[in-house]
Structure formats: structure tokens, C-alpha cells
Design an enzyme around this catalytic site. Structure first.
Site, mmCIF file in Angstrom:
data_model
loop_
_atom_site.group_PDB
_atom_site.id
_atom_site.type_symbol
_atom_site.label_atom_id
_atom_site.label_comp_id
_atom_site.label_asym_id
_atom_site.label_seq_id
_atom_site.Cartn_x
_atom_site.Cartn_y
_atom_site.Cartn_z
ATOM 1 N N ARG A 56 1.035 -1.093 -0.089
ATOM 2 C CA ARG A 56 0.044 -0.045 -0.023
ATOM 3 C C ARG A 56 0.937 1.092 -0.128
ATOM 4 N NH1 ARG A 56 -1.694 0.983 4.835
ATOM 5 N NH2 ARG A 56 -2.676 -0.895 5.234
ATOM 6 N N TYR A 108 -14.271 19.783 -13.820
ATOM 7 C CA TYR A 108 -14.834 18.580 -14.305
ATOM 8 C C TYR A 108 -15.985 18.135 -13.195
ATOM 9 C CZ TYR A 108 -14.759 13.167 -14.418
ATOM 10 O OH TYR A 108 -15.077 11.902 -14.517
ATOM 11 N N ASP A 180 -5.328 21.157 -12.325
ATOM 12 C CA ASP A 180 -5.820 20.053 -12.985
ATOM 13 C C ASP A 180 -5.263 20.242 -14.764
ATOM 14 O OD1 ASP A 180 -7.193 17.836 -14.846
ATOM 15 O OD2 ASP A 180 -8.819 17.963 -13.612
ATOM 16 N N LYS A 205 -6.754 9.439 -18.894
ATOM 17 C CA LYS A 205 -6.983 9.884 -20.184
ATOM 18 C C LYS A 205 -5.467 10.129 -20.968
ATOM 19 C CE LYS A 205 -10.833 10.716 -18.083
ATOM 20 N NZ LYS A 205 -11.002 11.891 -17.260
HETATM 21 C C1 LIG Z 1 -11.720 12.231 -16.074
HETATM 22 C C2 LIG Z 1 -11.167 13.523 -15.436
HETATM 23 C C3 LIG Z 1 -11.235 13.542 -13.825
HETATM 24 C C4 LIG Z 1 -11.301 12.217 -13.093
HETATM 25 O O1 LIG Z 1 -10.645 11.234 -13.247
HETATM 26 P P1 LIG Z 1 -10.991 9.676 -13.087
HETATM 27 O O2 LIG Z 1 -9.750 9.161 -13.456
HETATM 28 O O3 LIG Z 1 -12.092 9.520 -14.035
HETATM 29 O O4 LIG Z 1 -11.196 9.724 -11.486
HETATM 30 C C5 LIG Z 1 -10.759 14.829 -13.491
HETATM 31 N N1 LIG Z 1 -10.405 15.730 -14.314
HETATM 32 C C6 LIG Z 1 -10.587 15.849 -15.418
HETATM 33 C C7 LIG Z 1 -10.251 17.254 -16.318
HETATM 34 C C8 LIG Z 1 -11.050 14.615 -16.036
HETATM 35 O O5 LIG Z 1 -11.088 14.689 -17.390
#
Ligand SMILES: *Cc1c(COP(=O)(O)O)cnc(C)c1O
Length: 389
Positions: A56, A108, A180, A205
Site C-alpha cells: 500500500r 470536471y 488539473d 486520459k
Molecule cells: C476524468 C477526469 C477527472 C477524473 O478522473 P478519473 O480518473 O475519472 O477519476 C478529473 N479531471 C478531468 C479533467 C477529467 O477529465
């Protein structure tokens, strides 16, 4: 002698993408970081170990990913999590009841849900502001503000936040700036270079890029903050499995090959859409008609494959979505394959309708994630789909 890639050496992005964080495996010299499928590590004696005690806290596959993405973002420390949301949830545990956070109003959808529906119950308070204007961030800050949290470009409205100005505002108020960076990836934008204190990604992504895992990662420079985040990571345990870490690490090795193609396809498709529907209907920071195109160019070296399109009504949006054959109707983005989605009922369904409308996430809006297929085929697909509007 074991060859270890020297991360202090001045190297280009592509070299770092392929080598940073990777060390030949000591048993056989396997060139690729193995998937360390283990929950625990044999200890040599009481209090004697190789730096690994329980998986972990640390796993060598995860560590390789963390070091690799940290090198790409130009940061010293990386911490991988089981999802983007798990990453944000753990970052928020750096703060305490009574602390205030200023966030972008067009984050998001899942961020709004996490903060508004869950973390508010633990005494954190949030202000949601239009981060296109740094003054609005400054105006929202109070003596209790500990964090400014922005996304740029935003999802799905592609609004740009001036990173340097946001960092200045945050630091003047003794707050941290968290960014982000999921939409741009470090290939096109590196917020730490503009003064941000921490960057995070949904590795699901562009970093992974192949739509075959879920993950998150945070990158930062400050050593004390890193110790605190490592503590949270181990204490709260939202960690990724070694196989998902390995998939993300395989993805980052080709980030520099995929991103220019996403960008080229994105630009060509955005241009085609703007000609077909009118510039005001297509939101893409790479278009000169984007109101913040000039700012975008100062902090992004490319614009990627994300495009939003305003079609006026849900019926029209639905008609276009259902006529697409190459663009698949799905949530998510950033994979090699092209996707199309309807933010109001998909990624932003958790944002209530009044808020969505106020922000401009309309029922007629669709969002494209342009993949890396042949652009002629993508355009032919859109030609067929948009025939009805
Ligand atoms: C998908 C996404 C998230 C969340 O991420 P997960 O891996 O789905 O939990 C946060 N910010 C943006 C811009 C995203 O596209």
C-alpha cells in the site's frame, strides 16, 4: 554495473518519457519495469528492509510511473492514485475542517460532486469562481483560504486560466495553487513552470492514452508537502494496482508521439467545424476565434484533441451523436480512438441543471475527443453525422 537513467541530466521530453523512472530489473536485467504483483516484501531482519515494507505504501511499478510523470511535469515528487478522483480526495486530506478552497466554477463534473456532496460534510468550504479572471479568484479569497484549484482548459467549455496570474494571487494569500492538467498533458502544458504548487492528472486520459485503465497522479516540488501526501497515500490507501500502473507507464512512453497527432487532428477538425457551423459554435483554444487564444498560446504549446460544439438543441445533438460511426458515444477522453459525448447528460450530469445552464453547458452541446486515426476518415464520419444540421 547497473545502468540508471540520470534524471538530473538535461534531456528532451521524448527521452524522459521513455527513460525517466525506469531502472533495469536487478534479477535478470529486464529492460521493462516488471509488474510487481506483490502485497508485501521479505524483510532481512527486524527493521531491515530494502525500503519496501507493504505494497500500500510503495510498489516498484507504481514508483516507476510516479518518477516518470514527475520528470515529464518538471516536478520532484509524484504520487499515483487509483483514479483521478481518488487523487483529488487524497489531496484534499491535506486540509482541515474550517479551511476554505477557491475553485474554478467549470471544473470536471466529478469535482463538483465530490466537494459539494461529500467534502462539505467535513467542514471544508468552497467558492466557485470564473477563473478566466484572476481578480475573481482574489476577490473570493479569505483569511481561511488554503487552496486555489483550477482546471485549464476547462471541461467542456475550454476556458483558460492564466496560470502565472493565478499562482501570484494564490501565493499573495498564502494559499497553494493546484492545477488539473488532464486536458493538456505535460506535453503541451507544464503548470509547475508557471508557479503552480501541485499538478494532478486523471492518468485515465492522455497519459495512459489507450482507454484501458483508471488512475490519477499528483506531482509537486515541495519536500514537506510530499511527505504529507505520502503519509495520506499510505494512510488512506487510494493506491493503484501494479498492472494499472504498468499500463499508464506504457502509455507515457508514447505521449510525445500521440499528442502532436491529437493536436493536428484536433486543429483540422475544429477548423472544419468552424467553417461548417460558424466560429461561434465551435469551442477550441487553438482557433483564433477562441476569446482566449492569445493567452492559451502563452502557456500551452499545443491544444490537443478536445473540441466542444454548440448545436442549439438536445434533439440536434442526439441526431449528430447517433449518426457517428467512427466517433463512439462514450464518456472519457484522451485515448487513441475518437469519442463523442453529451456533457449535460454524461460527464456533467451530477451538476444540477440551473448551474449547468448558468455556466453555459447547454443541452445542445457535444464534446469531441479527437483520436489519432486518419483525419480524412474522421472528417468523413463528421461530414455524414453533421449532414442533418
Ligand atoms: C476524468 C477526469 C477527472 C477524473 O478522473 P478519473 O480518473 O475519472 O477519476 C478529473 N479531471 C478531468 C479533467 C477529467 O477529465
Amino acid at each position: 554495473m547497473t545502468r540508471v537513467f540520470d534524471e538530473d541530466l538535461e534531456t528532451g521530453f521524448a527521452t524522459r518519457a521513455i527513460h525517466a523512472g525506469q531502472r533495469p530489473e536487478p534479477l535478470a536485467g529486464a529492460i521493462m519495469t516488471p509488474v510487481y504483483l506483490t502485497s508485501t516484501y521479505v524483510q532481512e531482519g527486524l527493521g531491515q528492509n530494502k525500503g519496501y515494507e507493504y505494497a500500500r505504501g510503495k510498489n516498484p511499478t507504481r514508483e516507476a510511473l510516479e518518477r516518470n510523470v514527475a520528470a515529464l511535469e518538471g516536478g520532484r515528487h509524484g504520487f499515483a492514485f487509483s483514479s483521478g478522483m481518488g487523487c483529488v480526495d487524497s489531496i484534499m486530506k491535506l486540509f482541515s475542517s474550517g479551511d476554505h478552497i477557491v475553485c474554478g466554477e467549470n471544473m470536471y463534473g466529478g469535482i463538483f460532486r465530490l466537494f459539494d456532496k461529500l467534502l462539505g460534510n467535513y467542514g471544508l468550504t468552497f467558492s466557485w469562481v470564473d477563473t478566466r479572471d484572476p481578480q475573481r479568484i482574489a476577490d473570493a479569497m479569505t483569511a481561511k483560504t488554503k487552496l486555489v484549484f483550477v482546471e485549464t482548459p476547462t471541461n467542456p467549455l475550454m476556458r483558460i486560466c492564466d496560470l502565472r496570474a493565478a499562482a501570484d494571487v494564490a501565493h499573495r494569500g498564502n494559499a497553494l495553487l493546484l492545477v488539473d492538467n488532464t486536458f493538456s498533458s505535460p506535453y503541451f502544458q507544464r503548470p509547475l513552470e508557471f508557479g503552480a504548487d501541485m499538478v494532478y492528472h486523471s492518468t485515465t486520459k492522455y497519459l495512459n492514452g489507450h482507454s484501458d485503465m483508471i488512475g490519477g497522479i499528483a506531482i509537486l516540488n515541495d519536500d514537506d508537502l510530499a511527505v504529507r501526501l505520502q503519509f495520506i497515500l499510505n494512510a488512506a490507501g487510494a493506491v493503484p494496482g501494479p498492472f494499472d500502473s504498468w499500463l499508464a507507464l506504457r502509455g507515457t512512453k508514447t505521449l510525445h508521439l500521440r499528442m502532436p497527432r491529437h493536436d493536428a487532428n484536433g486543429r483540422q477538425i475544429a477548423g472544419w467545424l468552424a467553417e461548417r457551423l460558424g466560429e461561434d459554435k465551435v469551442i477550441y483554444p487553438g482557433l483564433e476565434s477562441h476569446p482566449q487564444h492569445a493567452l492559451a498560446k502563452t502557456q500551452m504549446s499545443g491544444f490537443g484533441g478536445m473540441i466542444s460544439v454548440e448545436l442549439g438543441t438536445k434533439e440536434k445533438a442526439n441526431e449528430v451523436l447517433s449518426r457517428c460511426r467512427l466517433f463512439s458515444l462514450a464518456e472519457s477522453l484522451g485515448g487513441v480512438e475518437s469519442l463523442i459525448s453529451h456533457p449535460a447528460s454524461m460527464t456533467h450530469a451530477s451538476v444540477d441543471i440551473a448551474r449547468r445552464t448558468q455556466l453555459g453547458i447547454t443541452e445542445g452541446m457535444i464534446r469531441l475527443s479527437c483520436g489519432v486515426e486518419d483525419v480524412g476518415d474522421l472528417l468523413a464520419d463528421l461530414e455524414h453525422a453533421f449532414h442533418v444540421v
